[in-house]
Design an enzyme around this catalytic site. Structure first.
Site, short mmCIF file in Angstrom:
data_model
loop_
_atom_site.label_atom_id
_atom_site.label_comp_id
_atom_site.label_asym_id
_atom_site.label_seq_id
_atom_site.Cartn_x
_atom_site.Cartn_y
_atom_site.Cartn_z
N HIS A 1 0.83 -1.21 0.00
CA HIS A 1 0.00 0.00 0.00
C HIS A 1 0.87 1.26 0.00
CE1 HIS A 1 -3.74 2.26 1.29
NE2 HIS A 1 -2.79 3.12 1.68
N GLU A 2 1.82 1.32 0.93
CA GLU A 2 2.62 2.54 1.05
C GLU A 2 3.55 2.71 -0.15
OE1 GLU A 2 1.38 4.41 3.09
OE2 GLU A 2 0.40 3.02 4.48
N HIS B 1 1.76 4.38 -3.06
CA HIS B 1 1.63 5.84 -2.95
C HIS B 1 2.78 6.59 -3.63
CE1 HIS B 1 -2.05 6.20 -0.82
NE2 HIS B 1 -1.66 5.64 0.30
N GLU C 1 -6.17 6.74 -2.25
CA GLU C 1 -6.42 5.59 -1.38
C GLU C 1 -7.14 4.45 -2.10
OE1 GLU C 1 -4.71 5.49 1.05
OE2 GLU C 1 -4.27 7.60 1.46
#
Ligand SMILES: [Zn+2]
Length: 627
Positions: free
Chosen positions: A25-26, A29, A48
């Site tokens: 997830h990170e 980004h 998101e």
């Protein structure tokens, strides 16, 4: 550190999976957030939603055995619950103040947007979707973007490909992003021998007394019993927003025993309702040869049928008859889909005269898996089996399988006597929780003491989730007080877990927690680390409160703290009230149907084999307690 550190034998499977997801997830980004940023927090979902989608997609590439994209369906079904209220915000939602901006970091921006993005991947086809995202990132690099930039890039990739769809990407996506909620399709065969179906759509709202005019461009494809191939997920047609109904010609339909309309493998973000004869046909095929339907469509059929019945659109006979196939279902995903429906029924049936039959039905469905999975993990078992084991053990211990309770009790006592012996981390919450249900203050104090001594955040989380199960009123009050006490050893980011765990433990505990929250909300609010803590607490209440008395208490709670509630908290409270209103309707409309089905199918005279099995269990129970 619970989001990053894994210790073998201590970390649970769920935490390990979260570590994998969060790392992905990170990293995502770097592209969706850093390389290209949304022009405003109005479009938080551009960050998101993609991070949510790719955290699963990328983890699935690295560890296919984790079945992340299969598990995705359970997350999608979960977000349907919060997206089925009229008060929910759409993915694109104008925000101005800091409190409103914080409020956008919610299930809509994460799971709903991730699910709509997954649908987009399938209606565009995975290759066009990939090309489109490459164009989007390249042409907006180091710039601020809006969804229009995304749609333009996807359109460009689509135009360059051999794939085509009926509407411009922009036209389709405007409605999905700018309207709250999601549609339910109602599918009918024009006649039993007809080759065509008629599909209508409307917005799915949990409270049927409300209706909203929202419509969507809905991609669909179909499977017939004569050729049960679930592999191609690209659309065969679209239900447009402008017509009251759309008909589709389906060659071979008249020869099919059953049919399924969806985006295959539940890649669409919508529910599907059929005419009764097709529901009956689906129930028959599931009970005779369930594997002819794709596992994710089995999960969809369970989740849709139970929620359509709860919503008053389908007679409860159908989901119950469908669910009876679960006695043969060995895959985790359909059980993961059915379990929230059973949890809901557990709440609304708890004071019904047939509650006992309901419990017996759940024990019957889970009996083969209870035998097979037991309490002990087996070396080399599939990655998701611990999740499945937890569902089965929870059903058995919660609904009074005496062998389950005894085993949990003796595992906890063995652990108390010699805690150097490792206890399978994945079942610790369940074992501890079942051990606390008896009300023993010694068991509570032992586990609380363990919480104070451990520095492992994964173990802390297991203990915090279990401690709320205590039925000892004095210990429960002590535990809840750790949320607001000045010398509480529980970190602020973990404190909401205390109340969520008490709320979920039992109907009695829900009431105790609700009273505590009403009395102390002003003290709780600043001590649970911001909005996510209080919304987690309020959302847990929304799933457990069901009566008119609860509704009145929510109203006085709302009035009492009206000056300090944030926008996000007020939205959660509106959701609680909508949920209670629909539960009240449920009791008058559905309870008699469910009671009749259980009496007809699981009463003493109706299922002799099952009942005698149950009597054997009771006699074991009596034997053990006489010693
Ligand atoms: Zn994120």
């Amino acid at each position: 550190e619970v989001a990053l550190l894994v210790t073998d034998g201590v970390t649970t499977t769920a935490t390990k999976q979260n570590v994998g997801r969060i790392i992905c997830h990170e990293n995502v980004h770097q592209w969706f957030g850093n390389e290209v940023s949304p022009v405003s927090w109005t479009y938080t979902w551009l960050n998101e939603g993609f991070a949510n989608f790719f955290e699963n997609f990328a983890t699935d590439l690295v560890r296919p055995d984790w079945r992340m994209m299969d598990q995705f369906v359970l997350a999608l079904q979960n977000v349907f619950q919060s997206d089925a209220v009229a008060s929910v915000n759409p993915m694109t939602h104008a925000v101005y103040t800091p409190s409103e901006i914080l409020g956008t970091f919610n299930a809509v921006a994460y799971q709903k947007s991730g699910s709509v993005i997954r649908m987009m991947q399938h209606f565009l086809t995975p290759e066009v979707f990939r090309q489109g995202l490459v164009i989007y990132i390249r042409s907006n690099t180091r710039e601020a973007a809006t969804p229009l930039n995304l749609y333009a890039a996807l359109q460009q990739a689509l135009d360059q490909s051999s794939h085509s769809i009926n509407f411009p990407v922009n036209t389709i996506m405007q409605r999905w992003a700018n309207q709250g909620g999601f549609p339910v399709l109602t599918v009918t065969r024009s006649a039993a021998s007809a080759q065509s179906i008629v599909v209508e759509q409307e917005r799915f709202l949990m409270d049927r007394s409300q209706s909203l005019p929202d419509r969507w461009h809905v991609p669909v494809n179909w499977v017939l019993s004569t050729n049960p191939d679930f592999s191609d997920t690209s659309p065969q047609g679209w239900v447009p927003p402008t017509f009251p109904a759309q008909s589709f010609n389906i060659p071979g339909l008249s020869n099919a025993e059953w049919y399924i309309i969806s985006l295959k493998q539940q890649t669409g973000y919508y529910r599907v309702n059929y005419e009764p004869s097709n529901w009956a046909a689906l129930a028959r095929v599931l009970n005779s040869s369930h594997e002819s339907i794709h596992v994710l469509n089995r999960a969809q059929i369970l989740d849709d049928s139970f929620n359509l019945a709860r919503n008053g659109r389908l007679n409860y006979d159908y989901p119950f008859t469908i669910s009876s196939y679960l006695v043969k279902e060995s895959d985790y995903i359909p059980w993961g889909a059915a379990n929230p429906a059973f949890t809901y029924l557990d709440t609304v049936l708890s004071s019904s005269p047939v509650y006992n039959l309901f419990q017996r039905y759940l024990l019957h469905l889970s009996a083969p898996l209870y035998e097979q999975l037991g309490f002990q993990a087996v070396e080399g078992e599939p990655f998701v089996t611990p999740y499945h084991r937890n569902i089965i053990l929870d059903l058995n211990c919660r609904h009074g399988n005496p062998e389950c309770l005894n085993t949990a009790q003796s595992l906890l006592e063995g652990f108390r006597n010699d805690d150097s012996q490792p206890l399978n981390a994945d079942i610790q919450t369940l074992v501890f929780c079942s051990g606390l249900r008896g009300g023993s203050a010694e068991n509570f104090n032992f586990l609380w003491d363990r919480y104070l001594r451990t520095s492992d955040s994964s173990e802390q989380s297991i203990l915090l989730n279990a401690l709320g199960c205590t039925s000892n009123e004095e210990r429960r009050a002590f535990y809840m007080n750790q949320v607001i006490s000045d010398d509480s050893p529980v970190r602020e980011q973990d404190r909401h877990t205390i109340l969520v765990s008490v709320i979920n433990a039992s109907p009695n505990s829900t009431q105790a927690a609700f009273e505590f929250i009403i009395e102390n909300f002003a003290a709780i609010q600043p001590r649970v680390q911001g909005l996510t803590g209080t919304t987690n607490i309020l959302n847990a209440l929304a799933r457990r409160l069901t009566s008119q008395a609860d509704f009145d208490q929510v109203e006085s709670f709302e009035a009492r703290y009206q000056n300090i509630f944030t926008a996000g908290e007020l939205a959660s409270i509106a959701g609680i009230k909508e949920n209670i209103a629909s539960s009240i309707t449920w009791s008058t409309q559905n309870a008699p149907i469910v009671e009749a089905w259980l009496r007809a199918n699981y009463d003493d005279s109706g299922a002799p084999a099952l009942v005698s099995g149950f009597l054997v269990l009771i006699s074991i129970f009596v034997t053990i307690y006489n010693h």
